[in-house]
Design a protein around this motif. Structure first.
Motif, PDB file in Angstrom:
ATOM      1  N   UNK A   1       0.818  -1.212   0.000  1.00 54.73           N
ATOM      2  CA  UNK A   1       0.000   0.000   0.000  1.00 54.73           C
ATOM      3  C   UNK A   1       0.855   1.266   0.000  1.00 54.73           C
ATOM      4  N   UNK A   2       2.147   1.127  -0.256  1.00 57.91           N
ATOM      5  CA  UNK A   2       2.981   2.319  -0.392  1.00 57.91           C
ATOM      6  C   UNK A   2       4.241   2.246   0.443  1.00 57.91           C
ATOM      7  N   UNK A   3       5.113   3.239   0.239  1.00 54.46           N
ATOM      8  CA  UNK A   3       6.415   3.194   0.923  1.00 54.46           C
ATOM      9  C   UNK A   3       6.326   3.509   2.424  1.00 54.46           C
ATOM     10  N   UNK A   4       7.182   2.885   3.206  1.00 57.71           N
ATOM     11  CA  UNK A   4       7.367   3.212   4.632  1.00 57.71           C
ATOM     12  C   UNK A   4       8.865   3.149   4.901  1.00 57.71           C
ATOM     13  N   UNK A   5       9.249   3.523   6.106  1.00 54.47           N
ATOM     14  CA  UNK A   5      10.654   3.358   6.478  1.00 54.47           C
ATOM     15  C   UNK A   5      10.714   2.971   7.949  1.00 54.47           C
ATOM     16  N   UNK A   6      10.666   1.634   8.185  1.00 47.59           N
ATOM     17  CA  UNK A   6      10.710   1.141   9.569  1.00 47.59           C
ATOM     18  C   UNK A   6      11.984   0.336   9.751  1.00 47.59           C
ATOM     19  N   UNK A   7      12.706   0.648  10.819  1.00 45.47           N
ATOM     20  CA  UNK A   7      14.025   0.016  11.001  1.00 45.47           C
ATOM     21  C   UNK A   7      13.973  -1.160  11.976  1.00 45.47           C
ATOM     22  N   UNK A   8      14.499  -2.292  11.569  1.00 43.35           N
ATOM     23  CA  UNK A   8      14.606  -3.444  12.463  1.00 43.35           C
ATOM     24  C   UNK A   8      15.969  -3.473  13.135  1.00 43.35           C
ATOM     25  N   UNK A   9      16.245  -4.564  13.847  1.00 48.14           N
ATOM     26  CA  UNK A   9      17.550  -4.663  14.521  1.00 48.14           C
ATOM     27  C   UNK A   9      18.467  -5.627  13.767  1.00 48.14           C
TER      28      UNK A   9
END
Ligand code: 1PR
Length: 531
Positions: A207-215
């Motif tokens: 549903x579109x771009x996101x920017x979520x950071x994992x470890x």
């Protein structure tokens, strides 16, 4: 729901099939090119060697039906090589065979000073909001095992990246076509959730771009099950003191292999290793006890499984020769992800060091060629030999040791043994590890007979020595007696994983306590989550 599974004959497809069945879906296995075109949802798990995979896809005439299916934007999930196949070619392929070339870009080898293959549980940074990741926390870890990664030309297809020295693309999505470099079928509950999303979500498009950071990458904790038949003919998990598994004359019985493996999976072990410790005596495919163990275990255990013991070429009483590759193939098809070679590796390394020639026919070379380097683990069974000076063992890698020998010697080298420590060879552990890496091994399982079963901690000096000799991952093994020993081995060495047996079998320390202790000491670990 029916999932069509593309099995091109390499690697551990059984685990993917087990995961799909566990999630309540039916499987249709592709046997003709038409099955691909008729699929509703197509899952393509690949493992091993890219060149081999593309060759088989061409031979089976699957390339054009796959292109047609994918171009129609029907649901497709490629796993590991199954995702790499979507691109235009790989640095692992010298054949010139045609790849799928659906997405622009190529597959490249990791360029890093960190250990390659990249093996272990790592996080993801999410770049698109995709139903594939519904219900999956951004701190979740997935299991990776690969030396090559994709480099897409078009950044819009990037679904996640993962950090291993640098950020590489760890999954892609374009419409209903997606692929993961990590193995959801080996990623515990999180991986099952991702597969469940692929199988049951009606709408898969992002549903579109996101920017979520994992470890980042974790250190792995491995539970090891030494398996053999006891004097009553039962297959049991046993455990030795410095490789002596008998207590008052009887083989110690610490439980049943399949049940114990399930317990460790539930407790959060990152991998399970089975060692058929008397495998050198018989041809392993004769009565196949370990095959059954693997088949049953892989139905309920969704983390990587390694199997070792007796993997070598063998000629039976009728003169029929089975290669180590035949044995390994049977193990992979029964649910194993990696095979471990002990005694045979010593003989191969001695010959290689002597002749400086690769024959291409050794078990290490043959299995790694077909299934990839990451599928070949070398199990080393060394013991200390004390000397007064490095000159006393000029051929070997000698270290100055903090722990003096019985005659007050300040130096030692680590002598390789075969047949479970019964026979010592004129080869040291670091030389063996190095030779096996050159021949194609992907990981070292570093035992230590002096430490095994002693609960006195890992042999840090040995691990530092071998780790500095190779660039493939090293699993520290033997001697764990408490949580702090794991902290010690990760603080004082660069080992990628630590393995233990006795403390887990005797319920002295649960896997979870080890991980909690490591987390408190700021060492990244995977916590087993119920999703
Ligand atoms: O030589 O290719 O047939 O493989 C045989 C395999 O079986 C080898 O990997 C060898 O290490 C293993 N093996 C053979 N004999 C024994 C024995 O114990 N008598 N087990 C044996 C080795 C070592 C570890 C053990 C750790 C941790 N076991 O796997 O689990 O030392 O123990 P701890 O935490 O209790 O100290 P081939």
């Amino acid at each position: 729901m029916k999932i069509t599974l593309l099995d091109y004959g390499a690697g551990n497809v059984r685990s993917v099939a087990n995961a799909i069945e566990k999630l309540g879906a039916q499987i249709k296995t592709v046997t003709t090119p038409a099955d691909i075109l008729n699929a509703e949802k197509l899952l393509f798990p690949g493992v091993g060697n890219y060149e081999n995979m593309i060759r088989v896809l061409n031979e089976k005439k699957y390339i054009n039906p796959l292109r047609e299916y994918i171009k129609a934007d029907k649901p497709f999930l490629g796993i590991c090589l199954g995702m790499q196949a979507l691109f235009e070619g790989s640095e692992e392929d010298f054949s010139g065979n045609e790849s799928l070339s659906i997405l622009k870009g190529r597959v490249k080898r990791f360029k890093t000073n960190l250990a390659v293959p990249h093996i272990g549980w790592n996080g993801v940074n999410l770049k698109q909001e995709s139903p594939l990741f519904n219900g999956i926390d951004i701190d979740t870890k997935f299991y990776f095992v690969h030396s090559f990664h994709i480099v897409p030309e078009n950044k819009d297809v990037v679904l996640t990246t993962t950090t291993y020295d640098y950020d590489f693309v760890s999954s892609v999505q374009k419409g209903n076509v997606m692929g993961t470099q990590f193995h959801p079928e080996k990623s515990g509950n999180a991986g099952l959730k991702l597969l469940e999303n692929f199988i049951y979500q009606k709408e898969l498009k992002s549903t579109g771009p996101v920017d979520k950071k994992g470890k980042g990458l974790t250190k792995r904790i491995i539970a090891c099950l030494d398996v053999r038949t006891n004097d009553h003919g039962d297959l049991v998990v046993t455990k030795g003191d410095q490789y002596d598994v008998r207590d008052k004359g009887n083989v110690r019985n610490l439980g049943k292999p399949v049940e114990l493996a399930k317990r460790y999976y539930d407790e959060g072990a990152d991998e399970i290793t089975f060692l058929n410790i008397t495998g050198f005596r018989d041809f392993p495919l004769k009565d196949m006890p370990m095959i059954e163990v693997l088949e049953k275990t892989s139905k309920n255990v969704f983390v990587p499984l390694t199997i070792g013991g007796g993997i070598k070429d063998y000629t039976d009483s009728n003169g029929i020769t089975y290669t180590a590759l035949d044995v390994a193939a049977r193990y992979f098809r029964s649910g194993a992800d990696k095979i471990s070679i002990g005694s045979d590796a010593v003989e191969i390394a001695l010959e290689f060091i002597k002749t400086k020639q690769k024959t291409g026919t050794s078990s290490i070379e043959q299995i790694s060629k077909v299934y990839g380097n990451q599928a070949v683990v070398i199990s080393i069974d060394p013991k200390r030999v004390y000397v007064n000076s490095p000159d006393d063992a000029k051929k070997h890698n000698v270290i100055k040791t903090q722990f003096k020998g019985p005659g007050n010697e300040s130096y030692c080298w680590y002598q390789c043994t075969v047949q479970g420590g019964r026979i010592a060879k004129d080869l040291d552990a670091a030389s063996l590890a190095k030779a096996c890496e050159q021949l194609g091994a992907g990981e070292i399982l570093l035992n230590c007979i002096d430490k095994d079963g002693t609960n006195s901690g890992f042999d840090i000096e040995l691990i530092q020595l071998v780790k500095s000799a190779v660039s493939i991952p090293v699993i520290a093994s033997s001697g764990a007696g408490c949580e702090e020993h794991f902290n010690e081995v990760f603080q004082q060495t660069d080992a990628e994983a630590a393995l233990a047996a006795g403390i887990f079998h005797r319920k002295e320390v649960p896997v979870k306590d080890v991980k909690d202790h490591l987390a408190k000491n700021k060492i990244e670990v995977r916590q087993n989550r119920h999703i």
